[in-house]
Motif scaffolding. Structure first.
Motif, PDB file in Angstrom:
ATOM      1  N   PRO A  94       0.793  -1.235   0.000  1.00 35.10           N
ATOM      2  CA  PRO A  94       0.000   0.000   0.000  1.00 35.10           C
ATOM      3  C   PRO A  94       0.825   1.285   0.000  1.00 35.10           C
ATOM      4  N   ALA A  95       1.906   1.348   0.768  1.00 35.52           N
ATOM      5  CA  ALA A  95       2.711   2.578   0.810  1.00 35.52           C
ATOM      6  C   ALA A  95       3.344   2.871  -0.543  1.00 35.52           C
ATOM      7  N   HIS A 100       3.215   8.587   2.990  1.00 37.20           N
ATOM      8  CA  HIS A 100       3.638   7.206   2.791  1.00 37.20           C
ATOM      9  C   HIS A 100       5.082   6.970   3.239  1.00 37.20           C
ATOM     10  N   PHE A 101       5.758   8.028   3.710  1.00 39.19           N
ATOM     11  CA  PHE A 101       7.142   7.943   4.163  1.00 39.19           C
ATOM     12  C   PHE A 101       7.220   8.073   5.680  1.00 39.19           C
ATOM     13  N   LEU A 127      14.677   8.354   3.954  1.00 34.72           N
ATOM     14  CA  LEU A 127      15.740   8.809   3.069  1.00 34.72           C
ATOM     15  C   LEU A 127      15.331   8.533   1.631  1.00 34.72           C
ATOM     16  N   VAL A 128      15.463   9.539   0.772  1.00 36.25           N
ATOM     17  CA  VAL A 128      15.268   9.378  -0.664  1.00 36.25           C
ATOM     18  C   VAL A 128      16.584   9.707  -1.340  1.00 36.25           C
ATOM     19  N   ILE A 148       7.404   3.887   3.970  1.00 38.32           N
ATOM     20  CA  ILE A 148       8.672   3.855   3.243  1.00 38.32           C
ATOM     21  C   ILE A 148       9.741   4.496   4.123  1.00 38.32           C
ATOM     22  N   THR A 149      10.818   3.757   4.362  1.00 37.37           N
ATOM     23  CA  THR A 149      11.937   4.304   5.136  1.00 37.37           C
ATOM     24  C   THR A 149      13.106   4.700   4.241  1.00 37.37           C
TER      25      THR A 149
END
Length: 109
Positions: free
Chosen positions: A7-8, A27-28, A33-34, A102-103
């Motif tokens: 889902p995220a 969602h993060f 970290l991106v 999301i990590t």
């Protein structure tokens, strides 16, 4: 073709394609970290700024094509089209999730 995305991750793609930065960062994880174009962005504020810069410059649209899940990450290949040389391109989106958020997201060619 319908992909079975967590889902995220599905939410990330939907919000990114809608250019909805507020929805996207939900969602993060707060300390996520991106990594995109070898540049790191940490946390919601930096991720939202990245989304705004990317949309303003390139107007990207992402169409996920395939997904592979591993013990600690989910890899999505996606066709990205927009206002940039060589459009469309296929990019790899590598996600790590924890607690349904999301990590880490790394985007590479």
């Amino acid at each position: 073709m319908t992909l079975n995305l967590p889902p995220a991750i599905a939410g990330y793609f939907a919000a990114a394609n809608a250019h909805d930065g507020a929805a996207m960062v939900r969602h993060f994880a707060p300390d996520a970290l991106v990594i995109d174009e070898q540049r790191e962005r940490n946390g919601h504020a930096a991720i939202r700024e990245w989304e705004e810069e990317t949309y303003t410059q390139f107007h990207p649209r992402i169409e996920p094509q395939s997904v592979e899940s591993y013990a600690d990450e989910t890899r999505v290949m996606g066709t990205v089209s927009g206002n940039f040389p060589g459009s469309p391109v296929v990019l790899r989106f590598v996600f790590r999730l924890s607690g349904g958020l999301i990590t880490r997201l790394e985007i590479t060619a």
